[in-house]
Design a protein around this motif. Structure first.
Motif, PDB file in Angstrom:
ATOM      1  N   ALA A 258       0.684  -1.233   0.168  1.00 54.81           N
ATOM      2  CA  ALA A 258       0.033   0.086   0.131  1.00 54.81           C
ATOM      3  C   ALA A 258       0.889   1.293   0.041  1.00 54.81           C
ATOM      4  CB  ALA A 258      -0.740   0.012   1.250  1.00 54.81           C
ATOM      5  N   LEU A 259       2.014   1.120   0.808  1.00 61.18           N
ATOM      6  CA  LEU A 259       2.968   2.562   0.741  1.00 61.18           C
ATOM      7  C   LEU A 259       3.515   2.585  -0.453  1.00 61.18           C
ATOM      8  CD1 LEU A 259       4.384   2.005   4.397  1.00 61.18           C
ATOM      9  CD2 LEU A 259       2.901   3.860   3.601  1.00 61.18           C
ATOM     10  N   PHE A 260       3.863   1.633  -1.268  1.00 60.79           N
ATOM     11  CA  PHE A 260       4.473   1.584  -2.542  1.00 60.79           C
ATOM     12  C   PHE A 260       3.752   2.540  -3.538  1.00 60.79           C
ATOM     13  CE2 PHE A 260       5.414  -1.008  -6.261  1.00 60.79           C
ATOM     14  CZ  PHE A 260       6.835  -0.470  -6.451  1.00 60.79           C
ATOM     15  N   VAL A 261       2.294   2.014  -3.548  1.00 57.09           N
ATOM     16  CA  VAL A 261       1.554   2.367  -4.656  1.00 57.09           C
ATOM     17  C   VAL A 261       1.235   3.828  -4.347  1.00 57.09           C
ATOM     18  CG1 VAL A 261      -0.887   2.319  -5.346  1.00 57.09           C
ATOM     19  CG2 VAL A 261       0.493   0.333  -5.037  1.00 57.09           C
ATOM     20  N   HIS A 262       0.910   4.119  -2.781  1.00 56.25           N
ATOM     21  CA  HIS A 262       0.749   5.450  -2.577  1.00 56.25           C
ATOM     22  C   HIS A 262       1.880   6.341  -2.908  1.00 56.25           C
ATOM     23  CE1 HIS A 262      -1.185   8.409   0.255  1.00 56.25           C
ATOM     24  NE2 HIS A 262      -0.007   8.898   0.449  1.00 56.25           N
ATOM     25  N   PHE A 263       3.381   5.822  -2.496  1.00 57.55           N
ATOM     26  CA  PHE A 263       4.164   6.852  -2.784  1.00 57.55           C
ATOM     27  C   PHE A 263       4.338   7.101  -4.169  1.00 57.55           C
ATOM     28  CE2 PHE A 263       8.825   7.580  -3.700  1.00 57.55           C
ATOM     29  CZ  PHE A 263       9.207   8.370  -2.535  1.00 57.55           C
ATOM     30  N   LEU A 264       4.158   6.169  -5.132  1.00 56.69           N
ATOM     31  CA  LEU A 264       4.445   6.348  -6.501  1.00 56.69           C
ATOM     32  C   LEU A 264       3.276   7.197  -7.045  1.00 56.69           C
ATOM     33  CD1 LEU A 264       5.336   2.676  -7.628  1.00 56.69           C
ATOM     34  CD2 LEU A 264       6.682   4.708  -7.618  1.00 56.69           C
ATOM     35  N   ALA A 265       2.102   7.118  -6.662  1.00 56.98           N
ATOM     36  CA  ALA A 265       0.855   7.893  -6.909  1.00 56.98           C
ATOM     37  C   ALA A 265       1.031   9.314  -6.599  1.00 56.98           C
ATOM     38  CB  ALA A 265      -0.531   7.466  -6.397  1.00 56.98           C
ATOM     39  N   ARG A 266       1.535   9.503  -5.529  1.00 58.41           N
ATOM     40  CA  ARG A 266       1.656  11.018  -4.895  1.00 58.41           C
ATOM     41  C   ARG A 266       2.912  11.692  -5.646  1.00 58.41           C
ATOM     42  NH1 ARG A 266      -0.545  12.920  -0.161  1.00 58.41           N
ATOM     43  NH2 ARG A 266       0.164  14.776  -1.139  1.00 58.41           N
ATOM     44  N   ASN A 267       3.945  10.781  -6.362  1.00 59.58           N
ATOM     45  CA  ASN A 267       5.013  11.382  -7.221  1.00 59.58           C
ATOM     46  C   ASN A 267       4.603  11.323  -8.735  1.00 59.58           C
ATOM     47  OD1 ASN A 267       7.295  12.305  -5.524  1.00 59.58           O
ATOM     48  ND2 ASN A 267       6.865  10.310  -4.493  1.00 59.58           N
ATOM     49  N   GLY A 268       3.421  10.996  -8.798  1.00 58.65           N
ATOM     50  CA  GLY A 268       3.090  11.028 -10.440  1.00 58.65           C
ATOM     51  C   GLY A 268       3.831   9.973 -11.129  1.00 58.65           C
ATOM     52  N   ALA A 269       4.115   8.650 -10.586  1.00 59.88           N
ATOM     53  CA  ALA A 269       5.242   7.463 -11.312  1.00 59.88           C
ATOM     54  C   ALA A 269       4.430   6.261 -11.103  1.00 59.88           C
ATOM     55  CB  ALA A 269       6.392   7.736 -10.531  1.00 59.88           C
ATOM     56  N   LEU A 270       3.210   6.264 -11.195  1.00 58.17           N
ATOM     57  CA  LEU A 270       2.407   4.858 -10.858  1.00 58.17           C
ATOM     58  C   LEU A 270       2.103   4.318 -12.161  1.00 58.17           C
ATOM     59  CD1 LEU A 270       1.187   2.937  -8.915  1.00 58.17           C
ATOM     60  CD2 LEU A 270      -0.982   4.240  -8.933  1.00 58.17           C
ATOM     61  N   ASP A 271       1.868   5.446 -13.029  1.00 55.37           N
ATOM     62  CA  ASP A 271       1.441   4.703 -14.384  1.00 55.37           C
ATOM     63  C   ASP A 271       2.796   5.257 -15.411  1.00 55.37           C
ATOM     64  OD1 ASP A 271      -0.875   3.890 -13.153  1.00 55.37           O
ATOM     65  OD2 ASP A 271      -2.020   5.795 -13.627  1.00 55.37           O
ATOM     66  N   ASP A 272       2.591   4.476 -16.689  1.00 52.51           N
ATOM     67  CA  ASP A 272       3.207   5.000 -17.703  1.00 52.51           C
ATOM     68  C   ASP A 272       2.757   6.175 -18.612  1.00 52.51           C
ATOM     69  OD1 ASP A 272       1.091   3.948 -19.502  1.00 52.51           O
ATOM     70  OD2 ASP A 272       2.066   2.328 -20.052  1.00 52.51           O
TER      71      ASP A 272
END
Length: 315
Positions: A258-272
């Motif tokens: 959950a933290l992994f996904v949250h961290f990526l999403a907040r930094n705009g790096a979750l999707d291509d």
């Protein structure tokens, strides 16, 4: 003990002597007697320098010395201590031997060739592995399919190693963080996950200040330079540390994901660039379990795997 694959012949600059050098493909190994011959010093001098290398803490004996079976002139087999290339270089500096410099260059070329040969062999194995991945990806089992995706996404990075070995410079991957994770926000994410498991009364309980330590670790640096400079590196280490350091009494793997996904999403790096998640839910579950089952010595591999997948590399 290293697995010695072969023996390479080293010839001195003057051609006056030759040394049969054992190699395991990762290092070369010489006996004390061979060091005497290589550096042209007496046994007592070489023995003194060897003792100093270890007594002064320059090298750890356990990691650079190995006993190999050696057949002596009398036909009997003995276990003889061999010293790896790091020791050879250290002794060479101490005796200031030009022959030592020449040997280091020779050994580097020998080991580089072993590496290139190994990469070529691994390339053939990767092709076979790629076919197997396609078969596994058809599985209806989510975990099996997730493992297949993890392997498929990592294959391009393994192929890239060959380009690096051939002298091509690989571009840096990852983006700079635009948002900073705090302990309080990490705590909120974990509490949200815990709310989905009301029967798990131990979920999210902290072990001392371990969770604060994990958050601090991904932002640690030296001399004003952060150790993990990109979003991808920070996210990968965040997941790894929450899983492996067990900062919580229960729910470490679920909280890590959950933290992994949250961290990526907040930094705009979750999707291509097309809005497709860089790591699917199946792959995230698989890699989280792989991290949990991994040996601590494999941290670099696990973190590298995650960074590679988040970089969106293609073959």
């Amino acid at each position: 003990m290293p697995d010695v694959q072969s023996v390479e012949l080293y010839r001195s600059a003057t051609g006056e002597f030759e040394i049969a050098v054992r190699t395991d493909g990762e290092s070369v190994w010489l006996t004390a007697e061979q060091l005497v011959q290589l550096f042209g010093r007496d046994r007592s001098t070489i023995s003194r320098h060897l003792r100093n290398v270890f007594s002064e803490g320059e090298l750890e004996r356990e990691s650079v010395v190995a006993d190999f079976a050696t057949t002596a002139a009398d036909g009997k087999t003995y276990r003889v201590a061999h010293y790896d290339l790091d020791v050879v270089i250290s002794v060479g500096y101490r005796v200031k031997s030009p022959e030592g410099i020449r040997f280091r260059r020779w050994a580097t070329q020998v080991l580089r060739q072993y590496l290139l040969d190994g990469v070529a062999l691994n390339e053939r194995r990767l092709e076979q592995l790629g076919s197997l991945v396609h078969v596994l990806s058809r599985s209806t089992d989510e975990l099996v399919a997730g493992v297949a995706e993890v392997v498929a996404r990592y294959l391009p990075s393994l192929r890239a190693l060959r380009a690096y070995d051939e002298g091509e410079i690989l571009p840096a991957v990852g983006i700079a963080p635009s948002w900073t994770l705090t302990y309080d926000e990490a705590r909120e994410v974990i509490d949200e996950v815990g709310a989905e498991f009301p029967d798990d009364t131990l979920f999210g309980g902290e072990r001392g200040g371990a969770l604060r330590g994990v958050v601090a670790t991904i932002y640690q640096g030296f001399g004003g330079v952060e150790l993990y400079s990109t979003v991808q590196e920070k996210a990968a280490n965040l997941l790894y540390l929450v899983v492996k350091d067990h900062p919580l009494s229960d729910g470490n793997k679920r909280s890590a994901a959950a933290l992994f996904v949250h961290f990526l999403a907040r930094n705009g790096a979750l999707d291509d660039a097309h809005g497709v998640p860089l790591i699917s839910n199946n792959a995230l579950a698989a890699i989280t379990l792989m991290v949990a089952m991994s040996d601590p010595k494999e941290k670099e591999l696990m973190v590298g795997l995650l960074v590679s997948m988040l970089a969106g590399e293609v073959g």
